[in-house]
Write a protein that holds these residues in place. Structure first.
Motif, PDB file in Angstrom:
ATOM      1  N   ALA A  24      12.032  53.925  66.130  1.00  0.00           N
ATOM      2  CA  ALA A  24      11.129  53.770  67.272  1.00  0.00           C
ATOM      3  C   ALA A  24      11.450  52.440  67.924  1.00  0.00           C
ATOM      4  O   ALA A  24      11.996  51.538  67.290  1.00  0.00           O
ATOM      5  N   GLY A  25      11.125  52.318  69.206  1.00  0.00           N
ATOM      6  CA  GLY A  25      11.326  51.030  69.869  1.00  0.00           C
ATOM      7  C   GLY A  25      11.543  51.176  71.352  1.00  0.00           C
ATOM      8  O   GLY A  25      11.840  52.263  71.867  1.00  0.00           O
ATOM      9  N   GLY A  26      11.396  50.043  72.045  1.00  0.00           N
ATOM     10  CA  GLY A  26      11.563  50.051  73.490  1.00  0.00           C
ATOM     11  C   GLY A  26      12.969  50.387  73.924  1.00  0.00           C
ATOM     12  O   GLY A  26      13.174  51.089  74.926  1.00  0.00           O
ATOM     13  N   LEU A  27      13.983  49.866  73.205  1.00  0.00           N
ATOM     14  CA  LEU A  27      15.370  50.179  73.560  1.00  0.00           C
ATOM     15  C   LEU A  27      15.597  51.679  73.553  1.00  0.00           C
ATOM     16  O   LEU A  27      16.200  52.240  74.480  1.00  0.00           O
ATOM     17  N   GLU A  28      15.107  52.353  72.515  1.00  0.00           N
ATOM     18  CA  GLU A  28      15.291  53.793  72.410  1.00  0.00           C
ATOM     19  C   GLU A  28      14.588  54.524  73.548  1.00  0.00           C
ATOM     20  O   GLU A  28      15.132  55.492  74.105  1.00  0.00           O
ATOM     21  N   GLU A  29      13.406  54.059  73.931  1.00  0.00           N
ATOM     22  CA  GLU A  29      12.687  54.706  75.040  1.00  0.00           C
ATOM     23  C   GLU A  29      13.437  54.529  76.360  1.00  0.00           C
ATOM     24  O   GLU A  29      13.464  55.435  77.194  1.00  0.00           O
ATOM     25  N   VAL A  30      14.054  53.369  76.546  1.00  0.00           N
ATOM     26  CA  VAL A  30      14.824  53.146  77.771  1.00  0.00           C
ATOM     27  C   VAL A  30      16.032  54.079  77.817  1.00  0.00           C
ATOM     28  O   VAL A  30      16.328  54.685  78.859  1.00  0.00           O
ATOM     29  N   PHE A 204     -15.592  49.417  68.328  1.00  0.00           N
ATOM     30  CA  PHE A 204     -14.592  48.717  69.147  1.00  0.00           C
ATOM     31  C   PHE A 204     -13.326  48.560  68.319  1.00  0.00           C
ATOM     32  O   PHE A 204     -13.338  47.973  67.242  1.00  0.00           O
ATOM     33  N   ARG A 205     -12.207  49.039  68.881  1.00  0.00           N
ATOM     34  CA  ARG A 205     -10.939  49.038  68.134  1.00  0.00           C
ATOM     35  C   ARG A 205      -9.853  48.353  68.960  1.00  0.00           C
ATOM     36  O   ARG A 205      -9.626  48.691  70.122  1.00  0.00           O
ATOM     37  N   ILE A 206      -9.175  47.397  68.314  1.00  0.00           N
ATOM     38  CA  ILE A 206      -8.052  46.688  68.916  1.00  0.00           C
ATOM     39  C   ILE A 206      -6.760  47.350  68.448  1.00  0.00           C
ATOM     40  O   ILE A 206      -6.596  47.623  67.260  1.00  0.00           O
ATOM     41  N   GLY A 207      -5.834  47.593  69.378  1.00  0.00           N
ATOM     42  CA  GLY A 207      -4.564  48.200  69.033  1.00  0.00           C
ATOM     43  C   GLY A 207      -3.407  47.230  69.168  1.00  0.00           C
ATOM     44  O   GLY A 207      -3.372  46.397  70.095  1.00  0.00           O
ATOM     45  N   TRP A 208      -2.476  47.314  68.251  1.00  0.00           N
ATOM     46  CA  TRP A 208      -1.224  46.541  68.285  1.00  0.00           C
ATOM     47  C   TRP A 208      -0.113  47.515  67.934  1.00  0.00           C
ATOM     48  O   TRP A 208      -0.186  48.216  66.922  1.00  0.00           O
ATOM     49  N   VAL A 209       0.952  47.568  68.761  1.00  0.00           N
ATOM     50  CA  VAL A 209       2.028  48.542  68.570  1.00  0.00           C
ATOM     51  C   VAL A 209       3.365  47.821  68.681  1.00  0.00           C
ATOM     52  O   VAL A 209       3.624  47.119  69.663  1.00  0.00           O
ATOM     53  N   GLY A 210       4.227  48.001  67.683  1.00  0.00           N
ATOM     54  CA  GLY A 210       5.548  47.378  67.777  1.00  0.00           C
ATOM     55  C   GLY A 210       6.211  47.238  66.416  1.00  0.00           C
ATOM     56  O   GLY A 210       5.669  47.659  65.385  1.00  0.00           O
ATOM     57  N   ARG A 211       7.410  46.650  66.429  1.00  0.00           N
ATOM     58  CA  ARG A 211       8.101  46.352  65.172  1.00  0.00           C
ATOM     59  C   ARG A 211       7.415  45.186  64.476  1.00  0.00           C
ATOM     60  O   ARG A 211       7.037  44.208  65.119  1.00  0.00           O
ATOM     61  N   LEU A 212       7.288  45.296  63.172  1.00  0.00           N
ATOM     62  CA  LEU A 212       6.695  44.206  62.394  1.00  0.00           C
ATOM     63  C   LEU A 212       7.804  43.235  62.000  1.00  0.00           C
ATOM     64  O   LEU A 212       8.230  43.147  60.851  1.00  0.00           O
ATOM     65  N   THR A 213       8.274  42.509  63.020  1.00  0.00           N
ATOM     66  CA  THR A 213       9.301  41.495  62.854  1.00  0.00           C
ATOM     67  C   THR A 213       8.807  40.216  63.527  1.00  0.00           C
ATOM     68  O   THR A 213       7.876  40.237  64.339  1.00  0.00           O
ATOM     69  N   ALA A 214       9.447  39.103  63.197  1.00  0.00           N
ATOM     70  CA  ALA A 214       8.913  37.796  63.590  1.00  0.00           C
ATOM     71  C   ALA A 214       8.727  37.664  65.089  1.00  0.00           C
ATOM     72  O   ALA A 214       7.730  37.109  65.557  1.00  0.00           O
ATOM     73  N   GLU A 215       9.702  38.178  65.877  1.00  0.00           N
ATOM     74  CA  GLU A 215       9.630  37.953  67.324  1.00  0.00           C
ATOM     75  C   GLU A 215       8.447  38.649  67.977  1.00  0.00           C
ATOM     76  O   GLU A 215       8.011  38.264  69.063  1.00  0.00           O
ATOM     77  N   GLY A 287      11.630  41.289  76.569  1.00  0.00           N
ATOM     78  CA  GLY A 287      12.368  41.621  77.787  1.00  0.00           C
ATOM     79  C   GLY A 287      11.355  42.142  78.799  1.00  0.00           C
ATOM     80  O   GLY A 287      10.571  41.395  79.375  1.00  0.00           O
ATOM     81  N   THR A 288      11.379  43.456  79.023  1.00  0.00           N
ATOM     82  CA  THR A 288      10.314  44.127  79.757  1.00  0.00           C
ATOM     83  C   THR A 288       9.747  45.165  78.802  1.00  0.00           C
ATOM     84  O   THR A 288      10.318  46.246  78.652  1.00  0.00           O
ATOM     85  N   PRO A 289       8.646  44.876  78.127  1.00  0.00           N
ATOM     86  CA  PRO A 289       8.217  45.707  76.995  1.00  0.00           C
ATOM     87  C   PRO A 289       7.695  47.077  77.405  1.00  0.00           C
ATOM     88  O   PRO A 289       6.781  47.191  78.229  1.00  0.00           O
ATOM     89  N   ILE A 290       8.256  48.110  76.804  1.00  0.00           N
ATOM     90  CA  ILE A 290       7.809  49.477  77.060  1.00  0.00           C
ATOM     91  C   ILE A 290       6.392  49.688  76.537  1.00  0.00           C
ATOM     92  O   ILE A 290       5.602  50.426  77.133  1.00  0.00           O
ATOM     93  N   ALA A 291       6.041  49.036  75.429  1.00  0.00           N
ATOM     94  CA  ALA A 291       4.673  49.167  74.908  1.00  0.00           C
ATOM     95  C   ALA A 291       3.646  48.719  75.938  1.00  0.00           C
ATOM     96  O   ALA A 291       2.553  49.286  76.027  1.00  0.00           O
ATOM     97  N   LEU A 292       3.979  47.717  76.727  1.00  0.00           N
ATOM     98  CA  LEU A 292       3.078  47.268  77.786  1.00  0.00           C
ATOM     99  C   LEU A 292       2.904  48.371  78.826  1.00  0.00           C
ATOM    100  O   LEU A 292       1.781  48.653  79.275  1.00  0.00           O
ATOM    101  N   PHE A 293       4.003  49.011  79.222  1.00  0.00           N
ATOM    102  CA  PHE A 293       3.914  50.134  80.155  1.00  0.00           C
ATOM    103  C   PHE A 293       3.022  51.242  79.588  1.00  0.00           C
ATOM    104  O   PHE A 293       2.223  51.850  80.310  1.00  0.00           O
ATOM    105  N   GLU A 294       3.182  51.529  78.300  1.00  0.00           N
ATOM    106  CA  GLU A 294       2.411  52.608  77.677  1.00  0.00           C
ATOM    107  C   GLU A 294       0.918  52.305  77.723  1.00  0.00           C
ATOM    108  O   GLU A 294       0.102  53.198  78.006  1.00  0.00           O
ATOM    109  N   ALA A 295       0.542  51.068  77.461  1.00  0.00           N
ATOM    110  CA  ALA A 295      -0.871  50.705  77.525  1.00  0.00           C
ATOM    111  C   ALA A 295      -1.397  50.773  78.948  1.00  0.00           C
ATOM    112  O   ALA A 295      -2.518  51.245  79.192  1.00  0.00           O
ATOM    113  N   MET A 296      -0.591  50.304  79.903  1.00  0.00           N
ATOM    114  CA  MET A 296      -1.010  50.365  81.306  1.00  0.00           C
ATOM    115  C   MET A 296      -1.209  51.809  81.749  1.00  0.00           C
ATOM    116  O   MET A 296      -2.178  52.132  82.454  1.00  0.00           O
TER     117      MET A 296
END
Length: 380
Positions: A24-30, A204-215, A287-296
């Protein structure tokens, strides 16, 4: 917002993408959006998918064959670099592409040169830099050195353009091409998305989506949650990676274990954003995060760090922007959403409108077509 298939092309191109896809990841979605969009316009698009095991269920091998794109899965165990280059050479000889487009460190460094030696123009998209430990930084230096040899380098944000120029990539070969939104609406409403995640429908639920890596800064998010002990919030963390164990341990130390649901990798997570009352992007770099687009697209209020291409996607009118590495600011922003849900909803509506207005597929595909044709005049 324009659809990806509504524009006829003159002089169809043959395009070969090379990628080593993650699960999974933004690169793959692009890559999925670009390959499917150009195939819908009548181009011949193939993807050489470099895999580390049989039966991969990554987005590219799972979704692209149904979109008219031929995916060529190539399993390469370990450091099979000679076999990888041979596979790239075979694909170029069989498919005779007009252009080869690589994505990610491994194809950029190992495979672009194979196509160039065969006289095929090469393009890479720079999706972002992760930084991190000495090994990652070494990989990135090798990757930047490779960029200097590409015929065209597409950068997904202005900070990436600036970094490439400073690193000696010829400015005339760099093209600013922010990512686009493929227009897939969230599949599920709030209640259905929560049931799919296995979390309570109420609260009330907060969501976080992405790779669990330092960056990606999930550790900053966890530290911010420790500052919200007096407010009734629950958390869903969707994604996996090498930082998951230490993050779970830190959450236990902070007394947060009961508040956080760790969902791991979830197929088609883009359909689940309406489970969240707010989406948090806590990255150190982007970069330009796809997860941000998905939330929008889901109409979910956004809190994001002011890094990379994020400020070019959302302004303070559309999201709450906070500094990176600042859990106190992140916690304050979450309190602001809790305290004024009407203002958060208004920002979310403005963000969705901006996504549809500025990040549609057709202009994006037009620009990639123009880039390719500029390298392959015979195919124009």
């Amino acid at each position: 917002m324009g659809g990806p298939g509504g524009r006829a092309s003159c002089g169809a191109l043959s395009i070969l993408h090379i990628v080593a896809p993650a699960q999974a990841g933004g690169l793959e979605e692009v890559v999925v959006a670009l390959a499917a969009g150009l195939a819908a316009r009548g181009h011949t698009v193939r993807v050489l998918a470099l895999l580390d095991r049989e039966g991969s269920r990554d987005p590219i091998t799972r979704r692209l064959p149904g979109a008219g794109v031929e995916v060529v899965p190539t399993v390469l165990l370990g450091r099979a670099y000679a076999r990888e280059r041979a596979a790239v050479a075979r694909a170029c000889a069989v498919f005779r592409p007009d252009v080869v487009h690589t994505h990610g460190y491994r194809p950029d460094v190992l495979d672009g040169g194979v196509a160039r030696r065969l006289g095929i123009p090469t393009v890479t998209t720079v999706h972002g830099f992760t930084g991190g430990d000495w090994k990652n930084r070494l990989y990135e230096r090798l990757q930047i050195r490779a960029f200097r040899r590409f015929d065209a380098v597409a950068a997904v944000s202005r900070p990436i353009v600036e970094r490439l120029v400073r690193a000696g990539v010829p400015r005339q070969r760099i093209h600013l091409l922010p990512n686009a939104w493929a227009g897939r609406p969230p599949a599920l409403d709030r209640a259905a998305a929560r049931r799919a995640l296995g979390v309570p429908v109420e609260g009330f639920r907060i969501g976080w989506v992405g790779r669990l890596t330092a960056e990606k800064g999930a550790d900053v998010f966890v530290e911010a949650l420790a500052r919200l002990g007096d407010v009734p919030v629950s958390v869903s963390i969707v994604g996996d990676g090498r930082e998951r164990g230490p993050l779970e341990q830190r959450a236990r130390e902070l007394g947060l274990a009961e508040r956080i649901a760790w969902h791991g990798l979830v197929a088609d997570a883009a359909g689940l954003y309406r489970a969240f009352d707010v989406f948090v992007l806590s990255s150190r770099t982007e970069g330009t995060p796809i997860a941000l687009f998905e939330a929008m697209a889901a109409g979910v209020p956004v809190i994001a760090t002011r890094v990379g291409g994020v400020p070019d996607v959302v302004s303070p009118a559309e999201a709450l922007l906070v500094p990176a590495e600042d859990p106190e600011a992140l916690a304050s922003a979450i309190r602001a959403v809790l305290g004024d849900p009407a203002a958060a909803a208004a920002r979310a509506a403005a963000a969705r409108a901006r996504l549809e207005r500025e990040f549609g597929m057709d202009p994006w595909l037009d620009r990639y077509e123009k880039l390719y044709r500029g390298l392959t005049p015979a195919a124009s």
